[in-house]
Design a protein around this motif. Structure first.
Motif: not given
Length: 367
Positions: A242, A293, A295-296, A299, A304, A320-321, A324-325
């Motif tokens: 991340a 975070d 899930g970023k 992106i 992002l 949607t992150h 996703l995370g």
């Protein structure tokens, strides 16, 4: 004048007095006694020859019957003696201790191994004591000092001192004696009402089992430590992943970690949170916070890293992150569905860190 019937009964009892003599000697003495009695009857009574002959015949038949009975008695006694000796020899040859306890709870039979394994004097068991008396003897001698090495069934039996215990129930327990040996005691009810008890020294088995349990416990501790290290490395790797995507996000992650720990510790003393926020749970929440975070990473860079405001469509993708995370972290948790596992905690944080108290947050608008 002599009573002929009294004389006959006397001489017929003679073989019984010599029943332990060889049969030939017993028969010879009986025949001699019969001759004496017949002569006595012939000269001392007015019985005719026919009557005396009938009496002599009857006496002879009685002697023969007694002889047959004596032979059978001797044979049976010899067989019983041989069987008893064989049983004693077998009992002494058995490596286990064996004892027979009657329906009245008194010892009827035992071998030397019983005395050796229970450390009991043979004279005590030879006196045919009751089982409760033997248990009390062992208690007074402090045989059961180490209850930590006694199975629950054995503890209950010892506390009862063998009184009001149904010995006709098949049972098996292990106890540790004063010498540090593990003795396995088995009870075998018999149809006759007697009970056969066997005793075996299972110290080697118990010691090996104890060592295996200790090794398994150590292995479990090591496995947990290794698992924790693996999980921590996975968390560190995911956090680093991340960080490589967004420097600002990296600083944000560290700040969030400190904020989460501070808030959790503050709330842990409050009503309704005291049990839910234990020190262990706070540490897990703090360790999981940097992954909120994660899930970023899914992106696209142009969204992002965009320096200006996002368009409506970009905002939808950006949001949607959270999902996703949560999805990534649930996959990392695998089959571990424990609510307090660090990846499940991290998944809930990632999926809900943009929710608001009033339900205006995303993605699920939780309140």
């Amino acid at each position: 004048m002599a009573n002929p019937f009294a004389i006959i009964w006397v001489f017929c009892a003679i073989p019984l007095l010599f029943i332990r003599l060889p049969l030939t000697s017993a028969y010879a003495l009986s025949v001699a006694a019969m001759i004496v009695v017949i002569n006595s009857l012939f000269f001392a009574s007015n019985l005719d020859i026919a009557t005396i002959s009938r009496l002599a015949l009857a006496g002879g038949l009685i002697i023969i019957a007694i002889g047959i009975f004596a032979k059978m008695h001797i044979t049976v006694t010899r067989q019983l003696s041989d069987t008893t000796e064989l049983l004693k020899g077998t009992l002494e040859a058995i490596s286990q201790g064996v004892s027979v306890i009657g329906a009245d709870k008194r010892y009827k039979l035992f071998n030397q191994q019983t005395c050796d394994l229970l450390h009991l004097p043979a004279s005590l068991l030879a006196s045919k004591p009751t089982l409760p008396e033997v248990v009390q003897y062992q208690i007074d001698r402090d045989d059961f000092r180490d209850f930590g090495e006694v199975t629950p069934d054995a503890r209950a039996y010892i506390f009862s001192r063998g009184v009001n215990v149904d010995e006709h129930t098949k049972r098996n327990y292990v106890r540790k004696d004063a010498q540090g040996r593990f003795i396995e005691v088995k009870t075998h009810p018999m149809p006759s009402g007697d009970v056969v008890r066997t005793y075996a020294d299972v110290s080697q088995y118990e010691n090996v089992s104890k060592q295996l349990r200790e090794l398994l416990a150590e292995q479990q501790v090591m496995s947990q430590l290794i698992l924790q290290q693996v999980r921590q490395r996975m968390i560190d790797s995911m956090t680093s992943l991340a960080l490589t995507r967004d420097n600002e996000t990296g600083l944000h992650i560290q700040r969030t970690k400190l904020y989460v720990k501070t808030l959790a510790q503050a709330w842990s003393g409050g009503e309704g949170y005291r049990e839910r926020l234990s020190n262990d749970r706070i540490e897990k929440i703090t360790a999981a916070a940097p992954l909120h975070d994660l899930g970023k990473v899914g992106i696209p860079d142009h969204i992002l890293l965009k320096p200006s405001h996002h368009t409506a469509d970009e905002t939808v993708i950006m949001r949607t992150h959270a999902i996703l995370g949560e999805t990534i972290l649930l996959a990392a948790a695998g089959n571990d569905y424990t609510p307090d596992s660090i990846f499940n905690i991290a998944a809930r944080i990632a999926g809900g860190h943009h929710e608001n108290w009033d339900g205006s947050g995303y993605p699920s608008r939780k309140q």
